[in-house]
Design a protein around this motif. Structure first.
Motif, PDB file in Angstrom:
ATOM      1  N   LEU A 134       0.850  -4.579  -8.202  1.00 33.67           N
ATOM      2  CA  LEU A 134      -0.554  -3.435  -8.735  1.00 33.67           C
ATOM      3  C   LEU A 134      -0.128  -2.004  -8.081  1.00 33.67           C
ATOM      4  CD1 LEU A 134      -2.749  -6.222  -7.224  1.00 33.67           C
ATOM      5  CD2 LEU A 134      -2.846  -5.037  -9.610  1.00 33.67           C
ATOM      6  N   LEU A 135       0.244  -1.605  -7.246  1.00 33.71           N
ATOM      7  CA  LEU A 135       0.285  -0.371  -7.213  1.00 33.71           C
ATOM      8  C   LEU A 135       0.577   0.611  -8.167  1.00 33.71           C
ATOM      9  CD1 LEU A 135       1.188  -0.499  -3.341  1.00 33.71           C
ATOM     10  CD2 LEU A 135      -0.229   0.834  -4.297  1.00 33.71           C
ATOM     11  N   GLN A 136       2.045   0.282  -8.735  1.00 31.21           N
ATOM     12  CA  GLN A 136       3.020   0.601 -10.038  1.00 31.21           C
ATOM     13  C   GLN A 136       2.535   1.079 -10.557  1.00 31.21           C
ATOM     14  OE1 GLN A 136       6.902  -1.278  -9.967  1.00 31.21           O
ATOM     15  NE2 GLN A 136       7.342  -1.301  -8.074  1.00 31.21           N
ATOM     16  N   GLU A 137       1.800  -0.686 -11.113  1.00 32.79           N
ATOM     17  CA  GLU A 137       0.230  -0.303 -12.451  1.00 32.79           C
ATOM     18  C   GLU A 137      -0.370   0.801 -11.946  1.00 32.79           C
ATOM     19  OE1 GLU A 137      -2.501  -3.670 -14.490  1.00 32.79           O
ATOM     20  OE2 GLU A 137      -0.871  -4.417 -13.130  1.00 32.79           O
ATOM     21  N   VAL A 138      -1.297   0.562 -10.949  1.00 35.18           N
ATOM     22  CA  VAL A 138      -2.973   1.038 -11.398  1.00 35.18           C
ATOM     23  C   VAL A 138      -2.132   2.807 -10.507  1.00 35.18           C
ATOM     24  CG1 VAL A 138      -4.916   2.122 -10.108  1.00 35.18           C
ATOM     25  CG2 VAL A 138      -3.802  -0.692  -9.996  1.00 35.18           C
ATOM     26  N   LEU A 139      -1.362   3.028 -10.002  1.00 35.22           N
ATOM     27  CA  LEU A 139      -0.986   4.520  -9.575  1.00 35.22           C
ATOM     28  C   LEU A 139       0.489   4.742  -9.981  1.00 35.22           C
ATOM     29  CD1 LEU A 139      -2.017   4.164  -5.846  1.00 35.22           C
ATOM     30  CD2 LEU A 139      -3.344   4.561  -7.456  1.00 35.22           C
ATOM     31  N   SER A 140       0.753   4.867 -11.241  1.00 41.34           N
ATOM     32  CA  SER A 140       1.770   5.055 -11.653  1.00 41.34           C
ATOM     33  C   SER A 140       2.322   6.087 -11.798  1.00 41.34           C
ATOM     34  CB  SER A 140       1.766   4.388 -13.437  1.00 41.34           C
ATOM     35  OG  SER A 140       0.270   4.998 -14.030  1.00 41.34           O
ATOM     36  N   GLU A 141       1.354   7.604 -11.999  1.00 35.17           N
ATOM     37  CA  GLU A 141       1.169   8.870 -12.021  1.00 35.17           C
ATOM     38  C   GLU A 141       1.212   9.455 -10.859  1.00 35.17           C
ATOM     39  OE1 GLU A 141       2.230  10.218 -14.629  1.00 35.17           O
ATOM     40  OE2 GLU A 141       1.900   9.051 -16.163  1.00 35.17           O
ATOM     41  N   PRO A 142       2.176  10.162 -10.214  1.00 36.12           N
ATOM     42  CA  PRO A 142       2.434  10.213  -8.504  1.00 36.12           C
ATOM     43  C   PRO A 142       0.563  11.626  -7.829  1.00 36.12           C
ATOM     44  CG  PRO A 142       4.541  11.000  -9.483  1.00 36.12           C
ATOM     45  CD  PRO A 142       2.968  10.615 -11.649  1.00 36.12           C
ATOM     46  N   GLY A 143       0.783  11.156  -7.476  1.00 36.64           N
ATOM     47  CA  GLY A 143      -0.989  11.832  -7.153  1.00 36.64           C
ATOM     48  C   GLY A 143      -1.305  11.649  -5.713  1.00 36.64           C
ATOM     49  N   CYS A 144      -2.285  10.854  -5.281  1.00 42.93           N
ATOM     50  CA  CYS A 144      -2.397  11.205  -3.866  1.00 42.93           C
ATOM     51  C   CYS A 144      -1.277  10.086  -2.695  1.00 42.93           C
ATOM     52  CB  CYS A 144      -3.896  10.148  -3.636  1.00 42.93           C
ATOM     53  SG  CYS A 144      -3.266   7.882  -3.604  1.00 42.93           S
ATOM     54  N   PRO A 145      -1.084  10.783  -1.401  1.00 42.72           N
ATOM     55  CA  PRO A 145      -0.534  10.091  -0.806  1.00 42.72           C
ATOM     56  C   PRO A 145      -0.465   8.501  -0.667  1.00 42.72           C
ATOM     57  CG  PRO A 145      -1.176  11.881   0.043  1.00 42.72           C
ATOM     58  CD  PRO A 145      -2.279  11.718  -0.948  1.00 42.72           C
ATOM     59  N   VAL A 146       0.120   8.344  -0.454  1.00 37.46           N
ATOM     60  CA  VAL A 146       0.645   6.249  -0.436  1.00 37.46           C
ATOM     61  C   VAL A 146       1.144   5.847   0.821  1.00 37.46           C
ATOM     62  CG1 VAL A 146       1.176   3.956  -1.062  1.00 37.46           C
ATOM     63  CG2 VAL A 146       0.032   6.222  -3.006  1.00 37.46           C
ATOM     64  N   TRP A 147       0.986   5.733   1.545  1.00 38.14           N
ATOM     65  CA  TRP A 147       1.772   4.977   2.837  1.00 38.14           C
ATOM     66  C   TRP A 147       1.597   3.496   2.396  1.00 38.14           C
ATOM     67  CZ3 TRP A 147       0.982   8.059   8.197  1.00 38.14           C
ATOM     68  CH2 TRP A 147       1.066   9.622   7.621  1.00 38.14           C
ATOM     69  N   ILE A 148       2.290   2.836   3.140  1.00 36.70           N
ATOM     70  CA  ILE A 148       2.863   1.183   3.150  1.00 36.70           C
ATOM     71  C   ILE A 148       3.030   0.759   4.464  1.00 36.70           C
ATOM     72  CG2 ILE A 148       3.587  -0.635   2.528  1.00 36.70           C
ATOM     73  CD1 ILE A 148       1.817   0.989   0.406  1.00 36.70           C
ATOM     74  N   ASN A 149       2.132   0.270   5.510  1.00 39.16           N
ATOM     75  CA  ASN A 149       2.427  -0.048   7.028  1.00 39.16           C
ATOM     76  C   ASN A 149       2.427  -1.776   6.784  1.00 39.16           C
ATOM     77  OD1 ASN A 149       1.938   1.092   9.757  1.00 39.16           O
ATOM     78  ND2 ASN A 149       0.669  -0.532   9.765  1.00 39.16           N
ATOM     79  N   ALA A 150       3.612  -1.569   8.429  1.00 34.11           N
ATOM     80  CA  ALA A 150       3.852  -2.672   8.558  1.00 34.11           C
ATOM     81  C   ALA A 150       4.378  -2.732  10.296  1.00 34.11           C
ATOM     82  CB  ALA A 150       4.833  -3.791   8.058  1.00 34.11           C
ATOM     83  N   ASP A 151       4.363  -3.933  10.749  1.00 34.91           N
ATOM     84  CA  ASP A 151       4.704  -3.511  11.961  1.00 34.91           C
ATOM     85  C   ASP A 151       6.139  -5.119  12.056  1.00 34.91           C
ATOM     86  OD1 ASP A 151       3.342  -2.291  13.592  1.00 34.91           O
ATOM     87  OD2 ASP A 151       2.367  -4.311  14.590  1.00 34.91           O
ATOM     88  N   ILE A 152       7.313  -4.145  12.426  1.00 37.31           N
ATOM     89  CA  ILE A 152       8.952  -4.632  11.903  1.00 37.31           C
ATOM     90  C   ILE A 152       9.269  -4.690  12.480  1.00 37.31           C
ATOM     91  CG2 ILE A 152       8.296  -3.802   9.527  1.00 37.31           C
ATOM     92  CD1 ILE A 152      10.760  -1.707  10.279  1.00 37.31           C
ATOM     93  N   LEU A 153       9.275  -4.929  13.951  1.00 35.74           N
ATOM     94  CA  LEU A 153       9.618  -4.971  14.969  1.00 35.74           C
ATOM     95  C   LEU A 153       9.350  -5.186  16.356  1.00 35.74           C
ATOM     96  CD1 LEU A 153      12.931  -2.367  15.083  1.00 35.74           C
ATOM     97  CD2 LEU A 153      13.630  -3.960  13.996  1.00 35.74           C
ATOM     98  N   PRO A 154       9.685  -6.171  17.419  1.00 35.93           N
ATOM     99  CA  PRO A 154       8.957  -6.137  18.296  1.00 35.93           C
ATOM    100  C   PRO A 154       8.946  -5.197  19.439  1.00 35.93           C
ATOM    101  CG  PRO A 154      11.180  -7.274  18.660  1.00 35.93           C
ATOM    102  CD  PRO A 154      10.895  -6.622  17.771  1.00 35.93           C
ATOM    103  N   GLY A 155       8.339  -4.392  19.851  1.00 43.18           N
ATOM    104  CA  GLY A 155       7.380  -3.456  20.916  1.00 43.18           C
ATOM    105  C   GLY A 155       7.389  -4.219  22.556  1.00 43.18           C
ATOM    106  N   PRO A 156       6.801  -2.864  23.146  1.00 40.08           N
ATOM    107  CA  PRO A 156       6.689  -2.890  24.536  1.00 40.08           C
ATOM    108  C   PRO A 156       4.603  -3.649  24.303  1.00 40.08           C
ATOM    109  CG  PRO A 156       6.027  -0.178  23.683  1.00 40.08           C
ATOM    110  CD  PRO A 156       6.962  -1.502  22.430  1.00 40.08           C
ATOM    111  N   GLY A 157       4.833  -4.950  25.318  1.00 39.98           N
ATOM    112  CA  GLY A 157       3.763  -5.896  25.541  1.00 39.98           C
ATOM    113  C   GLY A 157       3.455  -5.973  23.650  1.00 39.98           C
TER     114      GLY A 157
END
Length: 292
Positions: A134-157
């Motif tokens: 969907l991101l590639q389809e709807v935001l096909s042209e370079p425009g607004c900043p796009v950040w993709i977030n996920a926690d991928i490693l165990p951290g403190p606590g």
């Protein structure tokens, strides 16, 4: 004559090599600064300073989206899950919710008409692949900043289970090179105890995961854990200009802005974002000016 030709070819090869290194380095510089430059070039911030960038959280409904789009916010943070019933599609909601009044497609269509950035937070891999399409389809042209977030490693606590790093990175690898990957650790914080910071093993593992990525990477770090993690986070930022930090806080976390000011003094102000309440961002900005 042959010797002159060989010399010419050697010099040409050297010049091409130098030019290539320069171009690659310049691209890395531009990638790391694109979000800030986007808002500055549109007159939405007065200085190229990350503390000026404001955030709206949990923009997971039509009403919250309308409110955020009509306000002064620069970055919208929202959560994506797969709808619990039919039709099965990515929607804007945070677990334990299983439904929403707005789908990811509708959300993206609304956002693309505004000078605003987006940070999409994934808590599971299920919704990731259809969301990337969907991101590639709807935001096909370079425009607004796009950040993709996920926690991928165990951290403190951290008690939550992080997403499997290679599965996550495999799903996002086709996104445009200017897309920012926001890659974090699961964390926890408890009042009245000595909370551990980000360890050397944690930052070394993160660097191993990220060092060959083509995208700029920002590391979301918990404000209340930064004072006890200065050597480790400093080392991580020093590895490449593609890296930045994004400071965030839990609702009941306790920390001092002076702890964060140390990072602003040590690193370029374009490399540490502050996903904090507006009152704290404003105070931190003023503290920085007073100390200059």
């Amino acid at each position: 004559m042959r010797k002159k030709l060989l010399n010419f070819l050697s010099i040409s090869t050297l010049l091409i090599g130098c030019f290539t290194v320069y171009v690659v380095w310049s691209l890395r510089e531009r990638m790391s600064e694109r979000t800030l430059e986007y808002f500055f070039s549109r007159g939405r911030i007065e200085r190229r300073d990350t503390v000026e960038v404001s955030w709206s959280h949990a923009v997971n409904s039509r009403s919250r989206l309308t409110e955020a789009l009509t306000g002064p916010t620069h970055m919208l943070e929202a959560d994506i899950i797969m709808r619990g019933g039919d039709p099965r599609e990515p929607i804007m909601a945070h677990p334990p919710a299983t439904d929403s009044d707005i789908t990811l497609r509708e959300w993206l269509q609304a956002v693309k008409e505004h000078d605003i950035g987006i940070k999409l937070d994934f808590k599971s891999l299920e919704a990731l692949s259809p969301s990337m399409l969907l991101l590639q389809e709807v935001l096909s042209e370079p425009g607004c900043p796009v950040w993709i977030n996920a926690d991928i490693l165990p951290g403190p606590g951290g008690r939550a289970t992080p997403l499997q790093p290679q599965s996550f990175l495999s799903a996002v690898r086709t996104l445009p090179a200017h897309t920012v990957l926001s890659l974090g650790w699961t964390t926890g914080w408890t009042a009245g105890t000595e909370n551990p910071g980000y360890s050397w093993d944690m930052v070394h593992t993160m660097e191993e995961v990220c060092k060959n990525l083509k995208h700029p990477v920002t590391f979301p770090v918990r404000a209340a854990l930064m004072a006890q993690s200065a050597p480790q986070l400093t080392w991580l930022l020093q590895q490449t200009d593609r890296y930045s930090l994004t400071v965030w806080t839990g609702q009941d976390d306790e920390f001092t802005l002076q702890d964060l000011l140390l990072y602003r003094k040590q690193f370029d102000i374009s490399r540490i974002y502050f996903d904090l309440p507006d009152s704290q961002r404003t105070e931190l900005s003023q503290m920085g000016r007073d100390n200059n």
